[in-house]
Scaffold this active site. Structure first.
Site: not given
Ligand code: NAP
Length: 323
Positions: A136, A139-140
């Site tokens: 992701c 997200c990261d």
């Protein structure tokens, strides 16, 4: 534990399909229970700007859009259970849907449990998940500011995520197993024009390096034509190689294709079991867009509503002829 109440409808899954189904069903007074999953919101929760959902000319953040979908369904009376379905029993009606030991019953069910990111299947990948291996980018990506990252995949997701990662990382290498990219021309062009993005085509990740130190330090790439391997230093590995439908719980009951996607009757969301409908990515491996998922969620709610209405009508006619 069993709830005495038999509902008109249970929706399993809380993404664009599930929430749209819930919205329509709630407005039709079906009082739907949405068992939305612990990680409600679906794949849009790991997406940044959604620029292709009609009605948002300036774009919208995926999580914001999902919260709005949910709020809209709630406004009309949909109820939510933020937990995962663990088992279903579709052998007879009312259908039974279990959350652990808790049993929920309903006359109709809409399956809208979506799909999940696919893994490469390498031992070293699993070992370093969350320690540099990610599925992701949204997200990261921020963890990789001024770092080098590798992203695997040649589809729209890989292009989109490479472009997103390049906002943070100094260098992004796209690794793809063929010469031709699968992504749409506009996405490829955007990535190709980004000076931070480099390419390793006809290559696969054979091993993720860094187990000894506890975080990703690089990858071993193999050229699929020559079989030659080389090490590439990197701080992160992003995997963007497609998705698998979340249909495991339903495969014993519902017709599915070889990929595990549920099969619906053409032009409808009906499955092989009367009263069970499927919407969104669980039954769509072609379009897989938020807007198409939402559209099929709407179809499923209408299908369920009409199914229940026809049944009610039949019961009334039967009762009338008996008198
Ligand atoms: P996808 O189109 O299925 O592409 C997956 C990519 O990963 C392919 O290039 C595939 O290679 C590669 N791949 C699969 N398994 C692999 C493995 N084990 N090892 C190495 N490579 C592997 O999936 P996606 O990119 O997630 O896109 C899914 C759908 O969502 C598509 O319809 C896409 O258009 C849509 N989408 C749209 C947008 C947008 O418009 N904004 C953004 C994201 C996704 P091969 O090409 O060799 O098969």
């Amino acid at each position: 534990m069993s709830t005495n109440d038999v509902r008109e409808l249970i929706v399993t899954g809380g993404g664009p399909a599930g929430y749209t189904a819930a919205l329509y069903a709630a407005r039709a007074n079906l009082r739907p229970l949405v068992i939305e999953g612990v990680q409600w919101g679906g794949q849009l929760m790991i997406t940044s700007d959604v620029e292709n959902y009609p009605g948002y000319p300036e774009g919208v953040l995926g999580p914001v859009m999902m919260q709005e979908f949910r709020t809209q369904a709630e406004r009309f009376g949909a109820e939510f259970l933020t937990d995962d379905v663990t088992r279903v029993d579709f052998s007879e009606r009312p259908f039974r849907v279990y959350v652990g030991g808790e049993e929920h019953r309903a006359w109709t069910v809409i399956v809208a449990t979506g799909a999940n990111a696919r893994q490469l299947g390498l031992e070293t990948e699993i070992a370093l998940q969350g320690r540099g291996v990610s599925y992701c980018a949204v997200c990261d990506a921020a963890f990789f500011r001024d770092k080098t990252v590798v992203i695997v995949g040649g589809g729209d997701s890989a292009m989109e995520e490479a472009t997103f990662l390049a906002k943070f990382a100094t260098r992004v290498i796209v690794v793809h197993r063929r010469e031709e990219l699968r992504a749409s021309p506009i996405m490829i062009e955007r990535a190709q024009q980004n000076g931070k993005i480099g390419w390793a085509l006809n290559s696969v990740v054979e091993r993720v390096l860094g187990e000894a130190v506890g975080h990703v330090t690089g990858v071993v790439l193999r050229d699929v034509h020559t079989n030659e391997t080389r090490e590439l230093e990197a701080n992160g590995l992003f995997v963007a190689v497609g998705h698998d439908p979340n249909t495991k719980l339903f495969l014993d009951w519902l017709d599915h294709d070889t990929g595990g996607y549920l099969v619906t009757m053409p032009g409808s969301t009906r499955t092989n079991i009367e009263g069970v409908f499927a919407a969104g990515d669980v039954q769509d491996h072609v379009y897989r867009q938020a807007v198409t998922a939402a559209g099929s969620g709407c179809m499923a709610a209408l299908d369920a509503e009409r199914f229940l209405a026809a049944e009610h009508h039949r019961e009334q006619s039967l009762a009338a002829t008996k008198h």
